[in-house]
Design a protein around this motif. Structure first.
Motif, mmCIF file in Angstrom:
data_model
loop_
_atom_site.group_PDB
_atom_site.id
_atom_site.type_symbol
_atom_site.label_atom_id
_atom_site.label_comp_id
_atom_site.label_asym_id
_atom_site.label_seq_id
_atom_site.Cartn_x
_atom_site.Cartn_y
_atom_site.Cartn_z
ATOM 1 N N GLY A 164 86.229 48.089 11.525
ATOM 2 C CA GLY A 164 85.634 48.581 10.295
ATOM 3 C C GLY A 164 84.116 48.480 10.351
ATOM 4 O O GLY A 164 83.532 48.069 11.350
ATOM 5 N N ASN A 165 83.494 48.842 9.247
ATOM 6 C CA ASN A 165 82.036 48.826 9.187
ATOM 7 C C ASN A 165 81.590 47.917 8.045
ATOM 8 O O ASN A 165 81.891 48.219 6.885
ATOM 9 N N PRO A 166 80.923 46.759 8.335
ATOM 10 C CA PRO A 166 80.470 46.326 9.652
ATOM 11 C C PRO A 166 81.605 45.716 10.464
ATOM 12 O O PRO A 166 82.555 45.165 9.898
ATOM 13 N N PRO A 167 81.498 45.763 11.797
ATOM 14 C CA PRO A 167 82.549 45.199 12.645
ATOM 15 C C PRO A 167 82.458 43.678 12.715
ATOM 16 O O PRO A 167 81.413 43.096 12.401
ATOM 17 N N TRP A 169 82.595 41.952 15.456
ATOM 18 C CA TRP A 169 81.838 41.566 16.648
ATOM 19 C C TRP A 169 80.711 42.562 16.887
ATOM 20 O O TRP A 169 80.895 43.771 16.723
ATOM 21 N N ALA A 170 79.575 42.040 17.313
ATOM 22 C CA ALA A 170 78.525 42.918 17.808
ATOM 23 C C ALA A 170 79.048 43.648 19.041
ATOM 24 O O ALA A 170 79.961 43.165 19.716
ATOM 25 N N ASN A 171 78.485 44.801 19.320
ATOM 26 C CA ASN A 171 78.880 45.642 20.460
ATOM 27 C C ASN A 171 80.211 46.354 20.246
ATOM 28 O O ASN A 171 80.690 47.029 21.152
ATOM 29 N N SER A 172 80.832 46.179 19.055
ATOM 30 C CA SER A 172 82.018 46.950 18.701
ATOM 31 C C SER A 172 81.583 48.269 18.070
ATOM 32 O O SER A 172 80.412 48.466 17.740
ATOM 33 N N VAL A 173 82.553 49.158 17.885
ATOM 34 C CA VAL A 173 82.293 50.432 17.203
ATOM 35 C C VAL A 173 82.749 50.296 15.758
ATOM 36 O O VAL A 173 83.954 50.177 15.493
#
Length: 463
Positions: A164-167, A169-173
């Motif tokens: 989802g947004n925000p994810p 984990w960093a570096n995820s879509v």
């Protein structure tokens, strides 16, 4: 596992580790022939044993398996006397993180992880967070391995994490809409991803857009069920694999939905244990079977997280290969776990009860016929490449599985999951030459998977 077994296992792994790290770059000729004689072949599909057998390998394929008394060995073959050894197919770890995308994108742990995996008989892995640069690198490794110029596990790549947004984990879509989800799925498929990994923060509309678009492309969706959806809805949508037992304890609980929602952390897990409903579980497991859903429990990971306060991790096999940086982090995590248990004396018993509950669920799924896969979630604290897979298998047996069924989760089941039974999952003519010679029968004691005499991976013989 006894200390003597640990020492024996680590010593054998040290020899194989050295072999696996020096062999890459050595070209294996496609017409080289090796015969392994006087072995007992374990058929993991039927549980049958074929004693006094011989296996002939040409290049990277098994070309013959028969009784040693009937086998005419090819002229010029290198003969390996395997007297006393039991031979099983190469093992697969179906949940690893080879690439460091959660912390340092663009880096990976293959230099040590691959050697330790091969040394432990792990001839294949499924990587569960593979970005597009990683996929290109994995393809290069695959070409080198297939050509016999590199010794490494076979690697099934997934995709960047779709969340989802925000994810989380960093570096995820991070995906904010169904339209965006469909566009991302199209682009990832065009880039050559083999599976799509989903994560917990996806909203139902975005998640369903992913699964529907994935069906159009004929690509599996795997990973974490979204926290906003019932597990049954995720299964009905066609997700191929459920990782870490996520959603299963809650789906098996008779507690009201609002109670499940309001409870947090260990209180929620305690609620699930207290309201466990075997009928609900049976209905869920029947749905898994009808929809062809695979479950990857990663119970060794759960054990390490729940019992990280226990002073045993440094005694486990393979800790000598843990880097100084990881060892310091793991030591700090252990001290933190001890401190928390000392602050709340209920925490230790509650965590042991949670692990016992998860083992109970695994045993129930096995008896119901749910399709299970062995995976470790390598990349997390206290998980050691190769070694932790053997711990996973031992925990499956502790959960009530037979050694044969536990062994299947790392051999023939991965072959079935990947639709690769024509080349993997058995020691027979025509299959790829990935197998392990053991100094003991794993069907009588699953710990015998650690008594490794030699590993054959893609036709390379390492002893």
């Amino acid at each position: 596992m006894s200390r003597s077994t640990i020492t024996r296992t680590s010593s054998a792994a040290a020899l194989l580790f050295a072999a696996a790290t020096v062999t890459p770059g050595a070209q294996r000729t496609t017409d080289s022939v090796t015969a392994f004689t006087n072995v007992t072949v374990v058929d993991v599909r039927t549980g049958q044993l074929a004693p006094s057998s011989s296996i002939v390998v040409r290049g990277n394929r098994i070309v013959a398996v028969d009784a040693s008394t009937r086998m005419k060995l090819p002229d010029g073959a290198t003969v390996v006397d395997g007297r006393g050894a039991h031979v099983i197919p190469g093992l697969w770890d179906m949940h690893v993180h080879t690439f460091n995308n959660s912390q340092s994108a663009g880096t990976n742990n293959h230099a040590v992880a691959f050697a330790l995996q091969i040394a432990n008989g792990v001839t294949g892995v499924r990587d569960m967070w593979t970005d597009l640069d990683d996929i290109r690198l994995a393809r290069d490794w695959r070409k080198e391995t297939d050509a016999g110029r590199m010794v490494s596990p076979r690697l099934l790549a997934t995709s960047p994490i779709l969340d989802g947004n925000p994810p989380a984990w960093a570096n995820s879509v991070g995906l904010a809409s169904a339209v965006q989800a469909r566009e991302v799925v199209d682009s990832l498929v065009a880039a050559g991803v083999e599976e799509l990994k989903v994560y917990t923060r996806l909203t139902p509309d975005v998640y369903l857009a992913i699964t529907e678009r994935a069906k159009v492309h004929g690509i599996p969706v795997v990973g974490h069920p979204p926290a906003s959806m019932r597990l049954t809805a995720v299964v009905e949508a066609g997700q191929k694999s459920i990782e870490h037992l996520l959603g299963i304890p809650g789906q098996c609980s008779s507690a009201p939905a609002d109670a499940k929602q309001d409870a947090e952390g260990h209180d929620r897990q305690r609620l699930f244990i207290e309201t466990y409903d075997p009928k609900r579980c049976a209905e869920l497991f029947d749905l898994f079977i009808r929809k062809g859903t695979w479950v990857v429990p990663t119970v060794a990971l759960h054990r390490n997280r729940l019992l990280g306060f226990e002073p045993t991790w440094e005694q486990r096999p393979g800790t000598e290969y843990v880097s100084a940086v990881e060892r310091a982090a793991w030591t700090a995590a252990h001290k933190q776990g001890v401190q928390r248990v000392n602050e709340d004396k209920r925490r230790g018993p509650h965590r042991r009860a949670q692990l016992a509950f998860l083992l109970r669920l695994i045993g129930s799924m096995d008896r119901a016929g749910v399709k299970l896969l062995a995976g470790t979630d390598l990349g997390n604290p206290f998980m050691i490449a190769g070694f932790s897979l053997h711990e996973e298998l031992a925990l499956f047996v502790e959960a009530g599985m037979t050694p044969l069924n536990a062994l299947r989760t790392a051999t023939v089941n991965p072959a079935r999951y990947m639709d690769a039974v024509d080349r993997l999952g058995a020691v027979e003519a025509g299959k790829l030459a990935d197998f392990v010679l053991l100094d003991g029968n794993p069907l009588t004691d699953i710990h015998n998977t650690t008594r490794i005499r030699a590993v054959v991976t893609n036709g390379h013989h390492l002893d």
